[in-house]
Design an enzyme around this catalytic site. Sequence first.
Site, mmCIF file in Angstrom:
data_model
loop_
_atom_site.group_PDB
_atom_site.id
_atom_site.type_symbol
_atom_site.label_atom_id
_atom_site.label_comp_id
_atom_site.label_asym_id
_atom_site.label_seq_id
_atom_site.Cartn_x
_atom_site.Cartn_y
_atom_site.Cartn_z
ATOM 1 N N GLU A 88 -46.556 -25.526 19.993
ATOM 2 C CA GLU A 88 -46.149 -24.642 18.910
ATOM 3 C C GLU A 88 -45.433 -25.434 17.828
ATOM 4 O O GLU A 88 -44.556 -26.253 18.109
ATOM 5 C CB GLU A 88 -45.263 -23.508 19.439
ATOM 6 C CG GLU A 88 -43.803 -23.909 19.578
ATOM 7 C CD GLU A 88 -42.899 -22.788 20.076
ATOM 8 O OE1 GLU A 88 -42.603 -22.765 21.272
ATOM 9 O OE2 GLU A 88 -42.493 -21.978 19.234
ATOM 10 N N ASP A 133 -41.437 -24.045 23.336
ATOM 11 C CA ASP A 133 -39.984 -24.158 23.509
ATOM 12 C C ASP A 133 -39.501 -23.241 24.619
ATOM 13 O O ASP A 133 -40.099 -22.211 24.890
ATOM 14 C CB ASP A 133 -39.266 -23.752 22.210
ATOM 15 C CG ASP A 133 -39.404 -24.832 21.144
ATOM 16 O OD1 ASP A 133 -39.686 -25.996 21.512
ATOM 17 O OD2 ASP A 133 -39.245 -24.504 19.951
ATOM 18 N N ASP A 160 -37.351 -21.025 24.708
ATOM 19 C CA ASP A 160 -36.547 -19.919 24.178
ATOM 20 C C ASP A 160 -37.411 -18.667 24.068
ATOM 21 O O ASP A 160 -38.564 -18.653 24.489
ATOM 22 C CB ASP A 160 -35.928 -20.303 22.819
ATOM 23 C CG ASP A 160 -36.999 -20.641 21.797
ATOM 24 O OD1 ASP A 160 -38.208 -20.411 22.080
ATOM 25 O OD2 ASP A 160 -36.646 -21.140 20.713
ATOM 26 N N ASP A 201 -38.812 -17.146 21.506
ATOM 27 C CA ASP A 201 -40.033 -17.313 20.716
ATOM 28 C C ASP A 201 -41.098 -18.071 21.494
ATOM 29 O O ASP A 201 -42.266 -17.692 21.503
ATOM 30 C CB ASP A 201 -39.732 -18.091 19.431
ATOM 31 C CG ASP A 201 -39.256 -17.160 18.324
ATOM 32 O OD1 ASP A 201 -39.376 -15.927 18.517
ATOM 33 O OD2 ASP A 201 -38.771 -17.675 17.295
#
Length: 677
Positions: free
Chosen positions: A452, A542, A544, A546
Site C-alpha cells: 500500500e 501497515d 494499523d 487503514d
Amino acid sequence: MAKTKTENTEVEEVKEEKKKAKSGDYDAASIDVLEGLEAVRKRPGMYIGSTGPRGLHHLVYEIVDNSVDEALAGFCKHIEVTINTDHSVTVVDDGRGIPIDIVAKTGKSGVETVFTVLHAGGKFGGGVYKVSGGLHGVGASVVNALSETLEVEVYRDNKVHRQIYKRGKAEGGLEVIGSTDKRGTKVTFWPDDLIFHDFNEDGERLQIHMEWDVLATRLREMSFLNKGLCIVLTDKRSDKTETYHYEGGIASYVEYINNTRTPMHKPPIYFEQMRDDVVVEVALQWTDIYAESIYSFVNNINTHDGGTHLTGFRNALTRVVNEYARKANLVKEADANFTGEDVREGLTAIISVKVSEPQFEGQTKERLGNREVQGITQSIVSEKLSDWLELNPKGSKDIVNKAIQARSAREAAHKAKILVRRQSALENSSLPGKLADCSDRDPEKCEIYLVEGDSAGGSAKQGRNRSFQAILPLRGKILNVERVQPARIYENAEVQAMIQALGLSVKEEDEDGGKSTGLLRPNSENHDLSKLRYHKVIIMTDADVDGSHIRTLLLTFFFRYARPLVLNGYVYIAQPPLYKVEKGKRVEYCYNEHKLEAVMAELGEKAIIQRFKGLGEMMPEQLWETTMNPETRTLKQVTIEDASEADHTFDLLMGEAVAPRREFIEQNAHMVGNLDV
Ligand code: 28G
C-alpha cells in the site's frame, strides 16, 4: 539420536507382542490390529491429514460420523457433543448401541472391533450409505490410537457396558457396570498431547484445544445435511450450548447462507428423489447478488472439486432455464442462449447425493467420479426444476430476467476488458507500468508484494531481492468488489493492475465444456493457473486500521475473484515488526506485544523502543531484514477452512445488509476488532 531411540522402543514393543502371540496369549488377528494402530501413531498425518488443529478437530468428526451413520440407518435421532473442561470430548447418541457380541472375523466384541481394527467403521457400518469416504474416512480406531484415553459406554439390553483404552490398547475387557433403560453409545476421548500440537510464530511448540467455532460450523452443516437430525453442542469450558436441528434440511442451509442476501423467490426450491439406488437432494434459491454459491456433497462429505453430480446439476439448470425462457416468450427467438454462467448468477444451491459406493477422484480426492450419477442427477433436476418453473410463473420470470441482466453485463464486461487491452497495447506492454517486476521467469520461484502506498512501495523496491521479488505499489482505496457488478471490476485501475501483473486468467473452456467468456467471475474456480506469474502473492500493509482495511479489501478480491490462488495456498500476509528494541549493539525486532514484553524483561528498562507506525518509516534494509528476507521473515498463509462459512463472512463484512453485519460484529467483536468495516 533421541528419535532413533523412540523408534527402536516401538519396534521392541511389537516384537514383544509377537512373542506373546506365539505363546498363545493372542490370536493372529490381534497382532495385525496392534501393528495397524502402531502405524497410525507412527504416521498420524497419513490417517488424519495433520497433527495440528485440523487433525485434532477431525477426531471429533470421525466419532460423530459413526453416530450419523446410525442416523442414516434410521435408528438415531439425537447426538450430543460436549467439550469438557479438561478439553476431552464426549459424544453420545441414541442409536442401537454398538454390538457387544463377538465378531467371528476378529474374535473380539463388536465394540472392541470398532475401536481397535483399522477401517472397521467403513467395513462393518450399519447404514446403506456410509459417511466415511473421501480422504480421511478412517474410523473410530484411528481416534482411539491417537487418544491418551478413550472410554466407550454402550447402552444395550438394559445394561451399561464399558471399555477403556489407553493409546489404542484395551485396558481390560468390555464390562457390565450398571443397568439402564436407554439405548445408544457414549464415547469420551482425550486427544494425545504427544501427537497433537502446533507451533507459534517463534517456532515454539504449543498445545492445541478444540475450538467452538470449528466444531459448530461442521456440526451445523451435518444437521443441515441430515434433515430432522438433532445435534447439541456444549462447551463446558465456557458454559455455551447450541442446538442444530433443521426439519428443512438443505433448504434451511440455503436460507441460512442467504440471510445476508435478498432472495428473489421464497421459499427455496427443494426436491429429493431416488433413482437406481442414488438419492439426489437439491435446494436452490436465486438472490440479487452477482456471485454464485454452489456447494456439493456426497454422503455428507463436501466435494470441493465437484464431480459428476455437480456437472449433472449444472447441465440440467442451463438447459431447463433456456427452454423455459423460450417457451414463455421471455426471450426473443433470435437471441442467443444463456450460458451456464448467466443462469447461475446470484444462485445459492446445495446438491447432496447419497451413493453406496462413491469413487473419489482428483489430487485431494474431493471430486465424485461415478459416471452413472451425472445422468441420474441431470434427469431428476431437469424434471423437478421445470415443474417448479411451470408452477411459479412470477419467480420464473424474475429468474429469467436476472439471467438477461447477467448476459448484458457479461457483454459489457467483455467490451471493458477489450478496451483496457487496447489501452495497454498502446503502452506496448501487457504489464502495468508501476510494477517493478523480478528478473526470474519461473512462477514457482517468484513472489509479488502488493504494497500500500508509494513510500512503502519505494522502500520495498529498494530493499527487495530483484531476482525473484516483484513489487506492485497500490494507491488509494482498493475497490470493494463485493458491491460492484462483475463487469465493473475491470474498470478499476488497481484491480486491473493486479489482474495483469499476476496473470490472472480464465480457462478457454467453461465448466460445462462450452467456450469460456474469458472473464473473471465471483466465486468461480475456472482459472488458468498456468498463466500465473508468481506462486507467492504477498499482501504487505501497515499494521494499523487503514492497513487492515486495505488487507480485508484485497482478501475479498482474492476470495471472490481468484479463489484457486487461496485454495492452493498462494496468498500470504507479510508480518512487519511492530517494534524495534535497541540496547548498545543489540537490536531486536518484535512482531507482537508478547515478544516485546519478553525482550524488555531481558534487556531491562534502559533499552530504547521504537514503534513502527508504517512500512514507509522503515529503511529499505530494515524492511528486507524483518519482512522480506525468506531466511528471517514470517509469512502468514491465507487458507479457507470452509468456503461456505467464508462466503457468509465476506457477505456480512463487505456486503449491503446492515443488520446481520451489526449482529456479526457484536458477536465477534474480539476477532474483528481491527477490521474497519
Ligand atoms: C457416540 C459416539 C459414536 C454407533 C452403532 C450401532 C451399530 C453399529 C455403531 O454396528 C457394526 C458389526 C459387528 C463390529 C448396527 C447396532 C447394527 C445393529 C449397530 C457410535 C461392527 C457396527 N446394532 N452406533 N455400530 N458392527 N455409534 N457413536 O459409534 O462388528 S457405531
